[in-house]
Motif scaffolding. Sequence first.
Motif, PDB file in Angstrom:
ATOM      1  N   ASP A  91     -15.689  -5.795 -18.916  1.00  0.00           N
ATOM      2  CA  ASP A  91     -15.183  -6.073 -20.260  1.00  0.00           C
ATOM      3  C   ASP A  91     -13.737  -6.562 -20.117  1.00  0.00           C
ATOM      4  O   ASP A  91     -12.858  -5.794 -19.728  1.00  0.00           O
ATOM      5  CB  ASP A  91     -15.261  -4.776 -21.086  1.00  0.00           C
ATOM      6  CG  ASP A  91     -14.745  -4.965 -22.508  1.00  0.00           C
ATOM      7  OD1 ASP A  91     -14.485  -6.118 -22.915  1.00  0.00           O
ATOM      8  OD2 ASP A  91     -14.612  -3.936 -23.207  1.00  0.00           O
ATOM      9  N   TYR A  92     -13.491  -7.814 -20.411  1.00  0.00           N
ATOM     10  CA  TYR A  92     -12.172  -8.388 -20.128  1.00  0.00           C
ATOM     11  C   TYR A  92     -11.906  -9.575 -21.048  1.00  0.00           C
ATOM     12  O   TYR A  92     -12.788 -10.023 -21.775  1.00  0.00           O
ATOM     13  CB  TYR A  92     -12.113  -8.851 -18.666  1.00  0.00           C
ATOM     14  CG  TYR A  92     -13.025 -10.019 -18.379  1.00  0.00           C
ATOM     15  CD1 TYR A  92     -14.369  -9.813 -18.076  1.00  0.00           C
ATOM     16  CD2 TYR A  92     -12.550 -11.339 -18.448  1.00  0.00           C
ATOM     17  CE1 TYR A  92     -15.215 -10.878 -17.829  1.00  0.00           C
ATOM     18  CE2 TYR A  92     -13.392 -12.405 -18.197  1.00  0.00           C
ATOM     19  CZ  TYR A  92     -14.730 -12.182 -17.890  1.00  0.00           C
ATOM     20  OH  TYR A  92     -15.567 -13.228 -17.668  1.00  0.00           O
ATOM     21  N   ARG A  93     -10.668 -10.065 -21.001  1.00  0.00           N
ATOM     22  CA  ARG A  93     -10.385 -11.334 -21.662  1.00  0.00           C
ATOM     23  C   ARG A  93      -9.391 -12.121 -20.828  1.00  0.00           C
ATOM     24  O   ARG A  93      -8.654 -11.565 -20.010  1.00  0.00           O
ATOM     25  CB  ARG A  93      -9.850 -11.128 -23.084  1.00  0.00           C
ATOM     26  CG  ARG A  93      -8.470 -10.512 -23.201  1.00  0.00           C
ATOM     27  CD  ARG A  93      -8.056 -10.575 -24.689  1.00  0.00           C
ATOM     28  NE  ARG A  93      -6.747 -10.068 -24.966  1.00  0.00           N
ATOM     29  CZ  ARG A  93      -6.448  -8.783 -25.195  1.00  0.00           C
ATOM     30  NH1 ARG A  93      -7.393  -7.860 -25.113  1.00  0.00           N
ATOM     31  NH2 ARG A  93      -5.210  -8.413 -25.493  1.00  0.00           N
ATOM     32  N   LYS A  94      -9.362 -13.418 -21.056  1.00  0.00           N
ATOM     33  CA  LYS A  94      -8.440 -14.281 -20.345  1.00  0.00           C
ATOM     34  C   LYS A  94      -7.027 -14.059 -20.885  1.00  0.00           C
ATOM     35  O   LYS A  94      -6.850 -13.884 -22.083  1.00  0.00           O
ATOM     36  CB  LYS A  94      -8.848 -15.744 -20.557  1.00  0.00           C
ATOM     37  CG  LYS A  94      -8.578 -16.629 -19.357  1.00  0.00           C
ATOM     38  CD  LYS A  94      -8.807 -18.095 -19.675  1.00  0.00           C
ATOM     39  CE  LYS A  94      -7.647 -18.892 -19.129  1.00  0.00           C
ATOM     40  NZ  LYS A  94      -7.752 -20.320 -19.398  1.00  0.00           N
ATOM     41  N   LEU A  95      -6.057 -14.052 -20.011  1.00  0.00           N
ATOM     42  CA  LEU A  95      -4.661 -13.903 -20.448  1.00  0.00           C
ATOM     43  C   LEU A  95      -3.884 -15.161 -20.115  1.00  0.00           C
ATOM     44  O   LEU A  95      -3.621 -15.448 -18.944  1.00  0.00           O
ATOM     45  CB  LEU A  95      -4.020 -12.696 -19.759  1.00  0.00           C
ATOM     46  CG  LEU A  95      -4.576 -11.305 -20.110  1.00  0.00           C
ATOM     47  CD1 LEU A  95      -3.861 -10.235 -19.287  1.00  0.00           C
ATOM     48  CD2 LEU A  95      -4.411 -11.001 -21.603  1.00  0.00           C
ATOM     49  N   ASP A  96      -3.527 -15.913 -21.152  1.00  0.00           N
ATOM     50  CA  ASP A  96      -2.639 -17.055 -20.917  1.00  0.00           C
ATOM     51  C   ASP A  96      -1.258 -16.731 -21.480  1.00  0.00           C
ATOM     52  O   ASP A  96      -1.009 -15.609 -21.924  1.00  0.00           O
ATOM     53  CB  ASP A  96      -3.215 -18.332 -21.541  1.00  0.00           C
ATOM     54  CG  ASP A  96      -3.474 -18.157 -23.020  1.00  0.00           C
ATOM     55  OD1 ASP A  96      -2.959 -17.180 -23.610  1.00  0.00           O
ATOM     56  OD2 ASP A  96      -4.194 -18.997 -23.594  1.00  0.00           O
ATOM     57  N   LEU A  97      -0.351 -17.691 -21.442  1.00  0.00           N
ATOM     58  CA  LEU A  97       1.022 -17.421 -21.861  1.00  0.00           C
ATOM     59  C   LEU A  97       1.093 -16.972 -23.312  1.00  0.00           C
ATOM     60  O   LEU A  97       1.862 -16.065 -23.659  1.00  0.00           O
ATOM     61  CB  LEU A  97       1.895 -18.657 -21.631  1.00  0.00           C
ATOM     62  CG  LEU A  97       2.139 -18.987 -20.154  1.00  0.00           C
ATOM     63  CD1 LEU A  97       2.857 -20.327 -20.013  1.00  0.00           C
ATOM     64  CD2 LEU A  97       2.978 -17.883 -19.497  1.00  0.00           C
ATOM     65  N   ILE A 154      -7.029 -12.595 -15.739  1.00  0.00           N
ATOM     66  CA  ILE A 154      -7.824 -11.942 -16.769  1.00  0.00           C
ATOM     67  C   ILE A 154      -7.367 -10.494 -16.893  1.00  0.00           C
ATOM     68  O   ILE A 154      -6.873  -9.898 -15.935  1.00  0.00           O
ATOM     69  CB  ILE A 154      -9.342 -11.991 -16.482  1.00  0.00           C
ATOM     70  CG1 ILE A 154      -9.672 -11.203 -15.206  1.00  0.00           C
ATOM     71  CG2 ILE A 154      -9.842 -13.429 -16.379  1.00  0.00           C
ATOM     72  CD1 ILE A 154     -11.172 -11.014 -15.020  1.00  0.00           C
ATOM     73  N   GLY A 155      -7.483  -9.959 -18.095  1.00  0.00           N
ATOM     74  CA  GLY A 155      -7.085  -8.575 -18.333  1.00  0.00           C
ATOM     75  C   GLY A 155      -8.315  -7.746 -18.666  1.00  0.00           C
ATOM     76  O   GLY A 155      -9.065  -8.095 -19.584  1.00  0.00           O
ATOM     77  N   PHE A 156      -8.531  -6.661 -17.929  1.00  0.00           N
ATOM     78  CA  PHE A 156      -9.647  -5.759 -18.223  1.00  0.00           C
ATOM     79  C   PHE A 156      -9.264  -4.812 -19.358  1.00  0.00           C
ATOM     80  O   PHE A 156      -8.117  -4.345 -19.425  1.00  0.00           O
ATOM     81  CB  PHE A 156     -10.037  -4.955 -16.977  1.00  0.00           C
ATOM     82  CG  PHE A 156     -10.668  -5.803 -15.920  1.00  0.00           C
ATOM     83  CD1 PHE A 156     -11.972  -6.270 -16.081  1.00  0.00           C
ATOM     84  CD2 PHE A 156      -9.960  -6.181 -14.786  1.00  0.00           C
ATOM     85  CE1 PHE A 156     -12.556  -7.079 -15.099  1.00  0.00           C
ATOM     86  CE2 PHE A 156     -10.535  -6.986 -13.808  1.00  0.00           C
ATOM     87  CZ  PHE A 156     -11.837  -7.442 -13.970  1.00  0.00           C
ATOM     88  N   HIS A 157     -10.202  -4.535 -20.233  1.00  0.00           N
ATOM     89  CA  HIS A 157      -9.939  -3.651 -21.369  1.00  0.00           C
ATOM     90  C   HIS A 157     -10.071  -2.181 -20.989  1.00  0.00           C
ATOM     91  O   HIS A 157     -10.992  -1.809 -20.259  1.00  0.00           O
ATOM     92  CB  HIS A 157     -10.911  -3.972 -22.509  1.00  0.00           C
ATOM     93  CG  HIS A 157     -10.723  -5.361 -23.046  1.00  0.00           C
ATOM     94  ND1 HIS A 157     -11.741  -6.115 -23.576  1.00  0.00           N
ATOM     95  CD2 HIS A 157      -9.612  -6.146 -23.115  1.00  0.00           C
ATOM     96  CE1 HIS A 157     -11.270  -7.299 -23.953  1.00  0.00           C
ATOM     97  NE2 HIS A 157      -9.989  -7.334 -23.682  1.00  0.00           N
TER      98      HIS A 157
END
Lengths: 341, 341, 341, 341
Positions: free
Chosen positions: C48-54, C35-38
């Motif tokens: 506050d984050y979102r999932k990071l896929d390819l 996951i990537g934090f904003h």
Amino acid sequence: MRIGVLTSGGDCPGLNAVIRSVVHRAVADRGDEVIGFHDGWRGLLECDYRKLDLDAVGGILARGGTILGSSRVQPAHLRDGVERARGHVSDLGLDAIIPIGGEGTLKAANLLSEAGLPIVGVPKTIDNDIASTDVTFGFDTAVGVATDALDRLKTTAESHQRVLIVEVMGRHTGWIALHSGMAAGAHAIVVPERPFDIDELTALVGQRFSAGKKFAIVVVAEGAKPRAGSMEFAQGTRDVYGHERFTGVATQLSIELEHRLGKEARPVILGHVQRGGTPTAYDRVLATRFGWHAVEAAHRGEFGMMTALHGTDIRMVPLAAAVETLKTVPAERYAEAECVL
Amino acid sequence: MRIGVLTSGGDCPGLNAVIRSVVHRAVADRGDEVIGFHDGWRGLLECDYRKLDLDAVGGILARGGTILGSSRVQPAHLRDGVERARGHVSDLGLDAIIPIGGEGTLKAANLLSEAGLPIVGVPKTIDNDIASTDVTFGFDTAVGVATDALDRLKTTAESHQRVLIVEVMGRHTGWIALHSGMAAGAHAIVVPERPFDIDELTALVGQRFSAGKKFAIVVVAEGAKPRAGSMEFAQGTRDVYGHERFTGVATQLSIELEHRLGKEARPVILGHVQRGGTPTAYDRVLATRFGWHAVEAAHRGEFGMMTALHGTDIRMVPLAAAVETLKTVPAERYAEAECVL
Amino acid sequence: MRIGVLTSGGDCPGLNAVIRSVVHRAVADRGDEVIGFHDGWRGLLECDYRKLDLDAVGGILARGGTILGSSRVQPAHLRDGVERARGHVSDLGLDAIIPIGGEGTLKAANLLSEAGLPIVGVPKTIDNDIASTDVTFGFDTAVGVATDALDRLKTTAESHQRVLIVEVMGRHTGWIALHSGMAAGAHAIVVPERPFDIDELTALVGQRFSAGKKFAIVVVAEGAKPRAGSMEFAQGTRDVYGHERFTGVATQLSIELEHRLGKEARPVILGHVQRGGTPTAYDRVLATRFGWHAVEAAHRGEFGMMTALHGTDIRMVPLAAAVETLKTVPAERYAEAECVL
Amino acid sequence: MRIGVLTSGGDCPGLNAVIRSVVHRAVADRGDEVIGFHDGWRGLLECDYRKLDLDAVGGILARGGTILGSSRVQPAHLRDGVERARGHVSDLGLDAIIPIGGEGTLKAANLLSEAGLPIVGVPKTIDNDIASTDVTFGFDTAVGVATDALDRLKTTAESHQRVLIVEVMGRHTGWIALHSGMAAGAHAIVVPERPFDIDELTALVGQRFSAGKKFAIVVVAEGAKPRAGSMEFAQGTRDVYGHERFTGVATQLSIELEHRLGKEARPVILGHVQRGGTPTAYDRVLATRFGWHAVEAAHRGEFGMMTALHGTDIRMVPLAAAVETLKTVPAERYAEAECVL
């Protein structure tokens, strides 16, 4: 023929390409002799020059600057400037003089031409403000350098949520601002031709933030000014040695926009980097064609003229007409750029 | 209005800039709706598309390629191609279609226009061979890439005393060869418009060596061919899977020049690198202006036309006239380049 | 594993390349979740984050900026910063956190690590001032941008007989000044590590003019200061809104050198263009390797460490040691650069 | 001291920067005299040289090629090569010779050193295959040029749904392929150190297409070869003049992959453009440091050594050890690159 060439005024990528092309066409193809005056009109007025053969112009096509040097000396600066120039042209047995320069240089060229000297001008300006020609060399390079910088600044502004006010060259006209701003997708473009209203500009940039965007890029020509009554514009101050120092428009705009928008705003002043270094392919081709056609015009005895680009053709146009007015950004070109706002 | 846009044919830097500009002008300024067909005409014929709003074109201005994809499918390839296109235009309620493409695409556009569809074309070609316009986007980038490569190759050829034969794009016309060759100071430029005589070319390059120079750069367009009877030109051979493989003109010239001059000669084939990647500022501005004016033409109901650059103005010109002939390098432009030999 | 990644602090070319590499290595090769934090630590502190896929990292390798955003928020800025971070790490089930940032970020990382959080740091700085690693990504790009600018400025200074004082980034260390100055052949390099004596500097530049040269390029790091007693250094002034505004070192030096040398001297401030835009190949490779090794370290449970370049190897070094001191330009490196004066 | 310098072998960006640095350090700082031999060892063997003062090296720092010329002549090619070299060194009163070159040059340097001549070597290779040094100048520029090309090719491949097989330099080692492939995000990297299995490579690329991707970029070093038994590799054919002509690995791979994948595949051969032109800032700094330290080593009498980069330090290492083996890509570096597949 015996031809003298000189470069005068501010630096401009492509000067060396013109010099090289004049020498190639004149010496190699036409069997002429070419001499180069040092430091622009100064060299002509002081009879300071050197012979230019093919070896002298080897390897300079892609190089910025000018192997002949330049200066801002003008014949009209001396009481007897025209007479001295005439004398040296006669002493040196010159059949043609090819001055390469901007507005000031071409005005001087026109003056000498009217005094009877055999002049073929080659226009040069990174600002693109010379009339009678679609464009001249140097402009494409300046726009390219500014666009590269804007591309880089955009990712920084975006990641770090800022307003960047980027000042590009253009004291009297906004051509570099218009083209680099369009090329890089700037969110506002401010040009001298259209004094800005600070409220409007704030609203325009503010709109982006209201729409959820987190950064903005404003491109501003160095000569841009606020509409009368729109915003107090700082006067110059004196430095410790009493020289006047001006606060540039980008700095003033960034102070004002930061205050009004409540967002971090920073000025970036691109400066001289826009007028130095290797010319783009476009400018090298145009400069080479200008040099070639200047020699041809000299051989046809078409004096008092300068080379000009019309569409894809190089034409000769009267110097007198070319120096009459500055070529400014017309309203319809500015309107096109609003599509990028 | 409801506008459909598509990109067709080979890659060309600036395609995304046109798409973005169409969307900006139509959606943001005019309140139109824009849809983008996938993979050129295929998308129109198969009704494969997506809506393009401002977000869809964010960040694409400087990116090479095309977000819509491309293909070489043409409506004329299908028996009912025109009817299917007409049907989908009607079903989708489109008021205008803006195909962005080269000669083949514009021919198809003209066909559909003659069949009554509301077409506004945008010409695209890195080869600069489309008539009725001074130039189109993609060419400046291709010339820039080729010139950068030539600049690098020149220092290598010079230090290592070689003849380099550099093949650039241009199947039918020599515009890229002419401009990159002039820009980089090539010692010979070979274009399809003027079949070369191998004896003359050998003599030309040989002259440099006789004059004491120790290297030479020859720029050759991929479509260049020997004058009839001048030199045996290799036919294609078949690879292990039976596909025909051609030996390019640069390779054949290097074999021949090495043999005749007794100097090491090497081919360099620049290839696809000329048609990909970020467009120059020049191409981004031109592409943006084309997109803007295409939308305006659609709103004025000027169909059957395409955008064109005349001097510094964007004008609308008839598609029919534009696709009639290829724009080739005229003799006088080629003559100018001889100054660099 | 479940890994959180974040980018914090000023912009730096290569941030996206690290993020992409972490995701590639973790998700594609190791089967982890990322996951990537904003906006840096803010994202961790506010969950506050979102999932990071390819797909999320497609096409970002060469792009400047950071897709995750950044901020200058630090856990230590909040009274309960560490506890909140710990709570979110626990709630999100994170096995590792990879903060990518400069000195401040790594200090915060060390703090969290000492509080028991599973941290693997990745150092980032265009200034090259982080200890324990030979270099970090971003520096090569910054030096490249500065060198390109210096190359352009040199031809302008030369043709127009000027002293140009070029200010590059480097608040505490002179690495960018040293490398770009060496790369471009500057005639004097002024770094924060060695306060300058204005008399010496004037003499050094003056020597060039005495030797017949007609221009000079001085590269100065923004943090450079005069030796105590050497020259009065202007204090900040307040703008119309009361914010302090500083006159940069290049501006002050140009006023002083112009006065003392009697030659036209101009400042050029390169600014943010040095920290934005596409990274060089060198920086992309280094950033990619750092990301790869950070994931590996997490899998080995090597926490409280950061990636570092030693020669050609990536090694893990303790965060605590890395943030202890700034890496400054040593005297012997500065001595090498004197060969270019 | 009296120092002789020469450049030998293939072109490499940074050669001029070393020459300039040697002259700056030796002449300006140390009061030495420097002569430059023409065309590498040939100049030494034939006593063909010129004096190099500060003016002779003006403006060459950023220029590709070598002002001294180069050749592939080696002392060992002549029966009395070593003796002639010794004789000229003695006649000219040289206290040190600084040969700048690749593996072959350094072997010759070692030979002369063992014969008692005062040699300080400077390694040069775009291939990065010289042992005992982390890296040498030229490599960064080559990787940068290849990466720029790959960036451009990627957008083209993507828009037009192709497999591009891009051949970069590297006859014996895959360093350029590895670094440019990592930097540009290639989908497969093929190096000489690890003969490829065509089935595996097809599967790897095919996987991308199965996953819905529509293009792929394969970077292959020119010296890459199939694993024994994996694929028939075409032999050279003879051209019309009987010279052997080889079909490069990229061409063969593209034929094979097109057939096996049923996707359009095209070779792109970057060629000499990788070894010419202006060096990157990184290479200019490294080259400058090598030149500086070579002079210092000469003054300390450290002969039979060459300059080397270890981390951030320049060290002197024995020539004998450096030329013993090629530096190949180790398995762990190749493994890191798999993250980009």
